[in-house]
Write a protein that holds these residues in place. Sequence first.
Motif, short mmCIF file in Angstrom:
data_model
loop_
_atom_site.label_atom_id
_atom_site.label_comp_id
_atom_site.label_asym_id
_atom_site.label_seq_id
_atom_site.Cartn_x
_atom_site.Cartn_y
_atom_site.Cartn_z
N LYS A 50 -12.70 7.45 0.45
CA LYS A 50 -12.38 8.75 -0.15
C LYS A 50 -10.92 9.13 0.14
O LYS A 50 -10.23 9.65 -0.73
N LYS A 51 -10.48 8.87 1.36
CA LYS A 51 -9.09 9.17 1.73
C LYS A 51 -8.12 8.37 0.87
O LYS A 51 -7.12 8.90 0.38
N ILE A 52 -8.40 7.09 0.68
CA ILE A 52 -7.53 6.24 -0.15
C ILE A 52 -7.49 6.78 -1.57
O ILE A 52 -6.42 6.97 -2.14
N HIS A 53 -8.65 7.04 -2.14
CA HIS A 53 -8.70 7.54 -3.52
C HIS A 53 -7.98 8.88 -3.65
O HIS A 53 -7.20 9.08 -4.59
N ASN A 54 -8.22 9.78 -2.73
CA ASN A 54 -7.60 11.11 -2.81
C ASN A 54 -6.09 11.09 -2.66
O ASN A 54 -5.41 12.02 -3.08
N ASN A 55 -5.56 10.02 -2.08
CA ASN A 55 -4.11 9.91 -1.90
C ASN A 55 -3.47 8.93 -2.88
O ASN A 55 -2.27 8.67 -2.80
N SER A 56 -4.26 8.40 -3.77
CA SER A 56 -3.76 7.46 -4.77
C SER A 56 -3.07 8.19 -5.91
O SER A 56 -3.33 9.36 -6.16
N GLU A 96 -8.51 1.28 -10.50
CA GLU A 96 -8.79 2.07 -9.29
C GLU A 96 -9.87 3.13 -9.54
O GLU A 96 -10.80 3.24 -8.73
N PRO A 97 -9.80 3.92 -10.62
CA PRO A 97 -10.88 4.91 -10.81
C PRO A 97 -12.26 4.26 -10.94
O PRO A 97 -13.24 4.79 -10.43
N ALA A 98 -12.35 3.10 -11.61
CA ALA A 98 -13.64 2.41 -11.74
C ALA A 98 -14.11 1.89 -10.39
O ALA A 98 -15.31 1.89 -10.10
N THR A 99 -13.17 1.44 -9.58
CA THR A 99 -13.53 0.98 -8.23
C THR A 99 -14.11 2.15 -7.44
O THR A 99 -15.14 2.02 -6.77
N TYR A 100 -13.47 3.32 -7.55
CA TYR A 100 -13.97 4.50 -6.84
C TYR A 100 -15.31 4.97 -7.41
O TYR A 100 -16.14 5.53 -6.68
N TYR A 101 -15.53 4.73 -8.68
CA TYR A 101 -16.80 5.10 -9.33
C TYR A 101 -18.00 4.53 -8.57
O TYR A 101 -19.07 5.14 -8.52
N GLN A 102 -17.84 3.37 -7.96
CA GLN A 102 -18.93 2.76 -7.20
C GLN A 102 -19.40 3.67 -6.07
O GLN A 102 -20.56 3.61 -5.67
N LEU A 103 -18.50 4.51 -5.58
CA LEU A 103 -18.84 5.47 -4.53
C LEU A 103 -19.18 6.83 -5.13
O LEU A 103 -20.18 7.44 -4.77
N SER A 104 -18.37 7.30 -6.06
CA SER A 104 -18.53 8.65 -6.59
C SER A 104 -19.71 8.79 -7.55
O SER A 104 -20.30 9.86 -7.65
N LYS A 105 -20.01 7.72 -8.29
CA LYS A 105 -21.03 7.73 -9.36
C LYS A 105 -20.70 8.73 -10.46
O LYS A 105 -21.54 9.07 -11.28
N ASP A 106 -19.45 9.19 -10.50
CA ASP A 106 -18.98 10.12 -11.53
C ASP A 106 -18.48 9.30 -12.72
O ASP A 106 -17.50 8.57 -12.62
N LYS A 107 -19.15 9.44 -13.85
CA LYS A 107 -18.80 8.65 -15.04
C LYS A 107 -17.37 8.90 -15.51
O LYS A 107 -16.78 8.05 -16.17
N LYS A 108 -16.78 10.04 -15.14
CA LYS A 108 -15.38 10.29 -15.49
C LYS A 108 -14.45 9.30 -14.80
O LYS A 108 -13.43 8.91 -15.36
N ASP A 109 -14.79 8.89 -13.59
CA ASP A 109 -13.99 7.89 -12.89
C ASP A 109 -14.03 6.56 -13.63
O ASP A 109 -12.99 5.93 -13.84
N LEU A 110 -15.22 6.17 -14.04
CA LEU A 110 -15.35 4.93 -14.79
C LEU A 110 -14.61 5.01 -16.12
O LEU A 110 -13.88 4.09 -16.50
N GLN A 111 -14.77 6.11 -16.82
CA GLN A 111 -14.12 6.28 -18.12
C GLN A 111 -12.60 6.25 -18.01
O GLN A 111 -11.91 5.77 -18.91
N ALA A 112 -12.07 6.74 -16.91
CA ALA A 112 -10.61 6.77 -16.74
C ALA A 112 -10.01 5.36 -16.83
O ALA A 112 -8.94 5.18 -17.41
N SER A 113 -10.69 4.38 -16.27
CA SER A 113 -10.18 3.00 -16.35
C SER A 113 -10.21 2.49 -17.79
O SER A 113 -9.27 1.84 -18.25
#
Length: 175
Positions: A50-56, A96-113
């Motif tokens: 989460k820290k990595i994603h939030n600072n990306s 990167e957003p799709a990679t984070y999607y594996q943790l967040s499960k937020d489809k917006k993260d997946l869609q961003a990629s």
Amino acid sequence: NFFCFQLNYQEEKFIKQFHYWQGLRTGDNLHSVLWLYNIIGDDWLLELAKKIHNNSTRWDQRNNMIKAGNHEAKLPDYFKLLPDWHNVNIAQGFREPATYYQLSKDKKDLQASYDVFNIIRKYFGQVPGGLFGSDEVARPGHTDPHQGMETCGMVEEMNSDEHMLRITGDVFWGD
């Protein structure tokens, strides 16, 4: 130990002290953290993820990403759709957003990629082999079919497509 170091590194300096590719290419680090979590299951690794994603650098935000200084008036409006137009940064960073999607499960993260993939191809087409035209940086006015792609960008695009296939199961990434 390196991940422990990162977790305890000062938040205000973490990744942000570097102002270019470090924030654009954090997906590789994020992938490694999630890989290790899946092996050992220590929850502090999810905190680090989460820290990595939030600072990306954010690949999922539009219209407010870049400031082109004196050249801003010369850039087309679409240039504000991505945080950077260097081909390796795009090819390596867009997942990167799709990679984070594996943790967040937020489809917006997946869609961003998917969105970044579509944006770069909308404006810079496909060169032979399925890549986008960007000999070093995708540049306005350099969109004709003979545009090339540097080897680093090719390798990172193939790596990202493999990650995207693994994350999504979408055969699109295999094509």
